[in-house]
Write a protein that holds these residues in place. Structure first.
Motif, PDB file in Angstrom:
ATOM      1  N   ILE A   3       0.849  -1.190   0.000  1.00  0.00           N
ATOM      2  CA  ILE A   3       0.000   0.000   0.000  1.00  0.00           C
ATOM      3  C   ILE A   3       0.883   1.237   0.000  1.00  0.00           C
ATOM      4  CG2 ILE A   3      -0.189   0.218   2.525  1.00  0.00           C
ATOM      5  CD1 ILE A   3      -3.226   0.789   2.047  1.00  0.00           C
ATOM      6  N   VAL A   4       0.407   2.310  -0.651  1.00  0.00           N
ATOM      7  CA  VAL A   4       1.154   3.564  -0.682  1.00  0.00           C
ATOM      8  C   VAL A   4       0.182   4.737  -0.639  1.00  0.00           C
ATOM      9  CG1 VAL A   4       1.227   3.579  -3.215  1.00  0.00           C
ATOM     10  CG2 VAL A   4       2.889   4.922  -1.922  1.00  0.00           C
ATOM     11  N   PHE A   5       0.588   5.784   0.081  1.00  0.00           N
ATOM     12  CA  PHE A   5      -0.169   7.029   0.134  1.00  0.00           C
ATOM     13  C   PHE A   5       0.768   8.155  -0.284  1.00  0.00           C
ATOM     14  CE2 PHE A   5      -1.905   4.259   3.487  1.00  0.00           C
ATOM     15  CZ  PHE A   5      -3.210   4.122   3.027  1.00  0.00           C
ATOM     16  N   ILE A   6       0.249   9.075  -1.103  1.00  0.00           N
ATOM     17  CA  ILE A   6       1.062  10.189  -1.597  1.00  0.00           C
ATOM     18  C   ILE A   6       0.304  11.493  -1.393  1.00  0.00           C
ATOM     19  CG2 ILE A   6       2.259  11.172  -3.583  1.00  0.00           C
ATOM     20  CD1 ILE A   6       2.269   8.334  -4.793  1.00  0.00           C
ATOM     21  N   TYR A   7       0.985  12.440  -0.755  1.00  0.00           N
ATOM     22  CA  TYR A   7       0.386  13.753  -0.495  1.00  0.00           C
ATOM     23  C   TYR A   7       1.181  14.824  -1.225  1.00  0.00           C
ATOM     24  CZ  TYR A   7      -0.924  18.025   2.004  1.00  0.00           C
ATOM     25  OH  TYR A   7      -1.344  19.296   2.316  1.00  0.00           O
ATOM     26  N   SER A   8       0.477  15.717  -1.906  1.00  0.00           N
ATOM     27  CA  SER A   8       1.122  16.829  -2.595  1.00  0.00           C
ATOM     28  C   SER A   8       0.823  18.136  -1.875  1.00  0.00           C
ATOM     29  CB  SER A   8       0.628  16.928  -4.045  1.00  0.00           C
ATOM     30  OG  SER A   8       1.131  18.098  -4.659  1.00  0.00           O
ATOM     31  N   GLY A   9       1.886  18.775  -1.390  1.00  0.00           N
ATOM     32  CA  GLY A   9       1.733  20.073  -0.739  1.00  0.00           C
ATOM     33  C   GLY A   9       2.179  21.211  -1.640  1.00  0.00           C
ATOM     34  N   TYR A  10       2.346  20.891  -2.921  1.00  0.00           N
ATOM     35  CA  TYR A  10       2.916  21.848  -3.870  1.00  0.00           C
ATOM     36  C   TYR A  10       2.131  23.156  -3.925  1.00  0.00           C
ATOM     37  CZ  TYR A  10       4.854  23.670  -8.231  1.00  0.00           C
ATOM     38  OH  TYR A  10       5.445  24.466  -9.176  1.00  0.00           O
ATOM     39  N   HIS A  11       0.792  23.043  -3.898  1.00  0.00           N
ATOM     40  CA  HIS A  11      -0.040  24.236  -4.035  1.00  0.00           C
ATOM     41  C   HIS A  11      -0.445  24.840  -2.693  1.00  0.00           C
ATOM     42  CE1 HIS A  11      -0.296  23.795  -8.359  1.00  0.00           C
ATOM     43  NE2 HIS A  11      -0.650  22.532  -8.215  1.00  0.00           N
ATOM     44  N   ASP A  12       0.082  24.301  -1.607  1.00  0.00           N
ATOM     45  CA  ASP A  12      -0.205  24.839  -0.278  1.00  0.00           C
ATOM     46  C   ASP A  12       0.954  25.748   0.129  1.00  0.00           C
ATOM     47  OD1 ASP A  12      -0.699  25.437   2.354  1.00  0.00           O
ATOM     48  OD2 ASP A  12      -0.955  23.358   3.010  1.00  0.00           O
ATOM     49  N   PRO A  13       0.767  27.063   0.139  1.00  0.00           N
ATOM     50  CA  PRO A  13       1.868  27.983   0.453  1.00  0.00           C
ATOM     51  C   PRO A  13       2.414  27.813   1.869  1.00  0.00           C
ATOM     52  CG  PRO A  13      -0.234  29.152   0.391  1.00  0.00           C
ATOM     53  CD  PRO A  13      -0.489  27.778  -0.133  1.00  0.00           C
ATOM     54  N   GLU A  14       1.626  27.206   2.751  1.00  0.00           N
ATOM     55  CA  GLU A  14       2.062  27.027   4.131  1.00  0.00           C
ATOM     56  C   GLU A  14       2.816  25.716   4.342  1.00  0.00           C
ATOM     57  OE1 GLU A  14      -1.263  27.426   6.708  1.00  0.00           O
ATOM     58  OE2 GLU A  14      -1.696  29.492   6.124  1.00  0.00           O
ATOM     59  N   SER A  15       2.790  24.832   3.351  1.00  0.00           N
ATOM     60  CA  SER A  15       3.444  23.542   3.495  1.00  0.00           C
ATOM     61  C   SER A  15       4.925  23.642   3.146  1.00  0.00           C
ATOM     62  CB  SER A  15       2.784  22.493   2.605  1.00  0.00           C
ATOM     63  OG  SER A  15       3.452  21.247   2.718  1.00  0.00           O
ATOM     64  N   TYR A  16       5.757  23.058   3.986  1.00  0.00           N
ATOM     65  CA  TYR A  16       7.200  23.012   3.761  1.00  0.00           C
ATOM     66  C   TYR A  16       7.550  21.970   2.709  1.00  0.00           C
ATOM     67  CZ  TYR A  16      12.180  22.635   5.047  1.00  0.00           C
ATOM     68  OH  TYR A  16      13.551  22.609   5.037  1.00  0.00           O
ATOM     69  N   TYR A  17       6.590  21.052   2.448  1.00  0.00           N
ATOM     70  CA  TYR A  17       6.856  19.911   1.563  1.00  0.00           C
ATOM     71  C   TYR A  17       6.080  20.000   0.253  1.00  0.00           C
ATOM     72  CZ  TYR A  17       8.572  18.169   5.994  1.00  0.00           C
ATOM     73  OH  TYR A  17       9.246  18.041   7.188  1.00  0.00           O
ATOM     74  N   SER A  18       6.732  19.588  -0.818  1.00  0.00           N
ATOM     75  CA  SER A  18       6.038  19.479  -2.097  1.00  0.00           C
ATOM     76  C   SER A  18       5.448  18.086  -2.256  1.00  0.00           C
ATOM     77  CB  SER A  18       6.999  19.768  -3.260  1.00  0.00           C
ATOM     78  OG  SER A  18       8.067  18.835  -3.275  1.00  0.00           O
ATOM     79  N   LEU A  19       6.049  17.095  -1.580  1.00  0.00           N
ATOM     80  CA  LEU A  19       5.566  15.718  -1.674  1.00  0.00           C
ATOM     81  C   LEU A  19       5.897  14.947  -0.404  1.00  0.00           C
ATOM     82  CD1 LEU A  19       5.646  13.268  -4.625  1.00  0.00           C
ATOM     83  CD2 LEU A  19       6.742  12.567  -2.503  1.00  0.00           C
ATOM     84  N   VAL A  20       4.936  14.149   0.038  1.00  0.00           N
ATOM     85  CA  VAL A  20       5.143  13.238   1.172  1.00  0.00           C
ATOM     86  C   VAL A  20       4.603  11.873   0.757  1.00  0.00           C
ATOM     87  CG1 VAL A  20       4.627  12.717   3.584  1.00  0.00           C
ATOM     88  CG2 VAL A  20       4.910  15.099   2.863  1.00  0.00           C
ATOM     89  N   LEU A  21       5.419  10.848   0.916  1.00  0.00           N
ATOM     90  CA  LEU A  21       5.018   9.488   0.544  1.00  0.00           C
ATOM     91  C   LEU A  21       5.181   8.556   1.740  1.00  0.00           C
ATOM     92  CD1 LEU A  21       5.852   7.498  -2.648  1.00  0.00           C
ATOM     93  CD2 LEU A  21       6.588   6.564  -0.446  1.00  0.00           C
TER      94      LEU A  21
END
Length: 229
Positions: A3-21
């Protein structure tokens, strides 16, 4: 049943991360494997190695020179020559349908099923994943983010009913209905957790927590490895 989960914070200006897996590898406990490390053939590639595969392949690897991630998920009901690929967080290609799909969700999840018909544990897990990544999105919360993601990957909560899973595995579906799988009688289950954190500045953290062979289920030895690229 990985199983894998992927989160994109690219469009969130408050997120330090562009991707979390966050990913789990489920496999037979006695199948020999090598922990995540730089590959001898190419030291810019980090990944585990399945030592019993014909070509000693991997289930997950990252090339920091190419900035590419390879992740394998098997779909048990269809046999094709080429594997499925997650081309990046927003595009997915599967050899079952040969369709390239665009994903506009902030958080996606995949297991051993087609994307359009997710298992119940995938639906539940991606909701938890999104909450974690939205709560711990600053650099100051990095340790909390990591530990919360590992807690998600270790979850033994059963997500039932699941018609797809129950139809596919009518006898043992309950064992596969949790994110963390453990079937002692078959000596099969979740044996590796992998996290990947990519900052908007391009820094990559790879974290692997994996059972060490020989695996003793009554007292498993988990090894944690951290790589910053």
């Amino acid at each position: 049943m990985c199983i894998v989960f992927i989160y994109s914070g690219y469009h969130d200006p408050e997120s330090y991360y562009s991707l979390v897996l966050a990913a789990n590898r489920d496999e037979f406990y006695d199948r020999q494997a090598q922990n995540m490390a730089p590959w001898k053939e190419d030291l810019t590639i980090f990944g585990g190695i399945d030592l019993e595969a014909e070509c000693q392949s991997t289930w997950l690897a990252y090339s920091f020179s190419e900035k590419k991630l390879g992740l394998l998920l098997n779909y048990p009901e269809i046999k094709k020559e080429s594997p499925k690929k997650i081309k990046n967080p927003l595009f997915k290609h599967t050899n079952a349908t040969h369709n390239l799909q665009t994903w506009e969700q902030t958080c996606v999840g995949f297991s051993n099923n087609l994307p359009d018909s997710p298992l119940s544990k995938v639906v539940a897990g991606r909701e938890i994943m999104q909450k974690i990544c939205e709560e711990y999105k600053s650099i100051e919360d990095k340790s909390k983010l990591i530990e919360s993601l590992l807690e998600l990957l270790k979850s033994k909560e059963r997500h039932l009913p699941d018609p797809i899973l129950q139809n596919r595995r009518p006898i043992d579906y309950k064992y596969f209905s949790s994110i963390f799988v453990c079937i002692p009688s078959a000596r099969y289950g979740t044996r590796t957790h992998t996290l990947m954190l990519v900052t908007k500045s391009g820094q990559v953290d790879l974290i692997e927590v994996t059972m060490q062979s020989p695996i003793n289920l009554s007292s498993p030895n988990w090894k944690r490895s951290n790589f910053q690229l």
